[in-house]
Enzyme design. Structure first.
Site, PDB file in Angstrom:
ATOM      1  N   ASP A  65       0.738  -1.126   0.023  1.00 35.57           N
ATOM      2  CA  ASP A  65      -0.050  -0.085   0.072  1.00 35.57           C
ATOM      3  C   ASP A  65       0.894   1.027   0.022  1.00 35.57           C
ATOM      4  O   ASP A  65       1.709   1.434   0.966  1.00 35.57           O
ATOM      5  CB  ASP A  65      -0.857   0.012   1.220  1.00 35.57           C
ATOM      6  CG  ASP A  65      -1.820   1.274   1.355  1.00 35.57           C
ATOM      7  OD1 ASP A  65      -2.937   1.317   0.458  1.00 35.57           O
ATOM      8  OD2 ASP A  65      -1.693   2.035   2.102  1.00 35.57           O
ATOM      9  N   THR A  98      -3.635   4.991  -4.024  1.00 33.31           N
ATOM     10  CA  THR A  98      -2.301   5.720  -3.350  1.00 33.31           C
ATOM     11  C   THR A  98      -0.957   5.410  -3.897  1.00 33.31           C
ATOM     12  O   THR A  98       0.022   6.278  -3.819  1.00 33.31           O
ATOM     13  CB  THR A  98      -2.361   5.082  -1.857  1.00 33.31           C
ATOM     14  OG1 THR A  98      -2.337   3.742  -2.030  1.00 33.31           O
ATOM     15  CG2 THR A  98      -3.678   5.496  -1.040  1.00 33.31           C
ATOM     16  N   THR A  99      -0.688   4.307  -4.516  1.00 38.99           N
ATOM     17  CA  THR A  99       0.446   4.097  -5.279  1.00 38.99           C
ATOM     18  C   THR A  99       0.487   4.676  -6.484  1.00 38.99           C
ATOM     19  O   THR A  99       1.397   5.301  -7.095  1.00 38.99           O
ATOM     20  CB  THR A  99       0.760   2.443  -5.254  1.00 38.99           C
ATOM     21  OG1 THR A  99       0.730   2.058  -4.067  1.00 38.99           O
ATOM     22  CG2 THR A  99       1.964   2.201  -5.987  1.00 38.99           C
ATOM     23  N   ASP A 396      -9.850  -0.075   1.930  1.00 39.51           N
ATOM     24  CA  ASP A 396      -9.983   0.435   0.474  1.00 39.51           C
ATOM     25  C   ASP A 396     -11.136  -0.222   0.061  1.00 39.51           C
ATOM     26  O   ASP A 396     -11.898   0.652  -0.672  1.00 39.51           O
ATOM     27  CB  ASP A 396      -8.760  -0.436  -0.124  1.00 39.51           C
ATOM     28  CG  ASP A 396      -7.317   0.263   0.093  1.00 39.51           C
ATOM     29  OD1 ASP A 396      -7.217   1.363   0.842  1.00 39.51           O
ATOM     30  OD2 ASP A 396      -6.450  -0.207  -0.211  1.00 39.51           O
TER      31      ASP A 396
END
Length: 532
Positions: A65, A98-99, A396
């Site tokens: 994550d 998020t990445t 998520d």
């Protein structure tokens, strides 16, 4: 050669010696972001690699994550901290991507550096990127589909949750976790107002069992047990009293010393303490409560009196759990004993103490609260590392379902949206002249980094896969073809049911463009102690 045939003059590369002041710092800032982006690139997608973060000699974190990696790792430098805030903000706002935001920001800055070397000013680059992003926002709304028209609602919610969970290490149990997350969100959502309060969903876990043993509890789970082992293990039709003060005689907040000279004075003190305990217990009992939850502790005398008066109790419950119980059961949190009345009590259908694992660990389950619906996702796993990663994946998935309830428009994943927007921007650039033509082409190339990285992490030939994807979308005119990481290299992701929410994708694009523009406009760093 092709540019000459088309009568398009490419700006010449500007020597670094003749660059305006501050451009060297911009290039340095871009390089810092690229270094960070290269670290996270291998963690993108369902087949991305995990990172081990060593917090101390005894504690490590294993995750892919992006927000967790940047939050837990030691990040130095102002620009890197800005990128960390970008990823954490994306996690707080939409819970996913998020990445991808870090990887996309790195790709855009890399293309911006090439434009700067050709003599295009950073302000013009920011202006062009923002214009291209506006086109992408409109195009994403065009290709998005609404649930309920051609797509069934419940299967779509499950597919979106499954896609969010799929990129984590616990993806082998994605079907089970997706079902649990969907039921949890639907239980606490207000469909009329399209509102979801995720604070009513508690995520808890215990080491032991497997991920398949994860369950959804219709109530609140507290990692506590009854204060006395002889108290009943199950209470039906519970009338709950929540207390935020200790069940003990009052103590002075300042240091004090009591001198007792005679036996009679000692007995008077003992009698006063007993009467104080009796008054407290009688106030609880007279209110009609048959279950006590205390934020603080109580000594053996108070515990014994509670047992004799048949009032089961739990002590040392955290403040956040007290608030959740108060919302769920309708109880008032009483700071003083004289405020305990019948109207301050809460109600629950059942309270039970259950034992988990071979270590005989006990937890309390408070079910069927009378007021607001609240649920608990109770995670099981072979180790604490697995449980922590499962909690991040569940969060998520919850955010993905919440976003779909707020806005029911969906997109396909697998880099299909980025490739479709890249083709759209590339076509738009053919109608432009001057610097904007090159800026739009740079923006188009930067968007290809997402499908390129997904193919690379899946073990495919990235260049060949990217070429096939671009040809497939262009020839068939369908923006729904993407990287099929578990099967065909390029496939129709509507059939594979790989979905993302429109809100999440638009938030990614907007957050990245704002951050890239902010970095490109920084041409100097001044320390507060320097006198100008």
């Amino acid at each position: 050669f092709l540019l000459e045939l088309m009568n398009i003059k490419m700006p010449k590369k500007v020597p670094q010696e003749s660059e305006p002041k501050g451009f060297s710092l911009i290039r340095q800032n871009i390089q810092e972001v690229l270094d960070l982006s290269k670290i996270l690139r291998t963690s993108l997608g369902p087949l991305g690699m995990d990172k081990v973060i060593k917090e101390s000699k005894k504690k490590i974190i294993i995750t892919n994550d992006g927000a967790t990696i940047l939050e837990k790792a030691k990040v130095e430098g102002e620009i890197r901290k800005m990128i960390r805030e970008l990823s954490i903000g994306q996690d707080q706002e939409v819970g996913d991507g998020t990445t991808g935001v870090v990887v996309l920001a790195g790709s855009l800055l890399e293309q911006a550096e090439k434009l700067i070397q050709r003599g295009i000013h950073p302000s013009r680059i920011c202006e062009g990127f923002e214009h291209a992003n506006d086109i992408c926002m409109s195009y994403l709304e065009e290709i998005a589909e609404s649930m309920g028209e051609n797509i069934e609602i419940l299967p779509c919610l499950l597919a979106a949750a499954s896609t969010a969970v799929n990129s984590k290490v616990i993806n082998r149990s994605k079907k089970r976790l997706a079902e649990i997350c969907t039921k949890a969100v639907l239980a606490v959502s207000d469909l009329d107002r399209r509102d979801v309060n995720l604070d009513l969903i508690k995520i808890d876990g215990k080491v032991g069992g497997t991920l398949e043993n994860t369950c959804l509890v219709n109530g609140v789970v507290i990692d506590k047990e009854f204060s006395h082992h002889q108290m009943p293990k199950e209470i039906k039709d519970a009338r709950i009293c929540i207390l935020s003060s200790p069940l003990e005689p009052p103590k002075s907040k300042t240091k004090q010393k009591i001198e007792i000279e005679t036996v009679e004075k000692y007995k008077d003190l003992e009698l006063a303490e007993k009467n104080f305990f009796k008054d407290m217990i009688s106030q609880i009992k007279n209110s009609g409560a048959n279950f006590l939850i205390c934020q603080w502790g109580f000594d053996d005398e108070g515990n014994h009196l509670l047992l004799r008066n048949k009032i089961p109790a739990v002590r040392w419950v955290s403040g956040s759990e007290l608030e959740l119980l108060a919302i769920s059961t309708g109880a008032h949190i009483s700071p003083r004993f004289n405020e305990i009345t019948t109207s301050s009590l809460g109600f629950a259908g059942k309270i039970r103490e259950i034992t988990i694992g071979t270590d005989q660990e006990r937890i309390l389950v408070i079910e069927d609260g009378s007021q607001v619906k609240s649920v608990t996702i109770f995670v099981r796993g072979g180790s604490q590392l697995v449980i922590n990663e499962a909690k991040r994946a569940i969060w998520d998935a919850l955010c993905a379902i919440r976003n779909l309830i707020r806005d029911n428009r969906i997109l396909t994943g697998g880099g299909s949206c980025e490739m479709a927007c890249s083709i759209k921007i590339s076509n738009q650039s053919e109608n432009l002249e001057g610097f904007k033509h090159y800026i739009f082409n740079a923006f188009s190339e930067a968007l290809k980094i997402i499908p390129f990285t997904l193919a690379e992490n899946a073990g495919y030939s990235p260049i060949e896969t990217l070429s096939n994807l671009q040809v497939k979308q262009t020839v068939e005119g369908s923006p729904y073809f993407g990287i099929g990481c578990r099967g065909k290299m390029v496939s129709d992701l509507r059939k594979d049911r790989i979905f993302e929410t429109l809100i999440s994708k638009q938030q990614q694009f907007q957050a990245v463009i704002q951050m890239v523009s902010a970095i490109l406009r920084i041409d100097d760093i001044l320390h507060a102690k320097i006198i100008l």
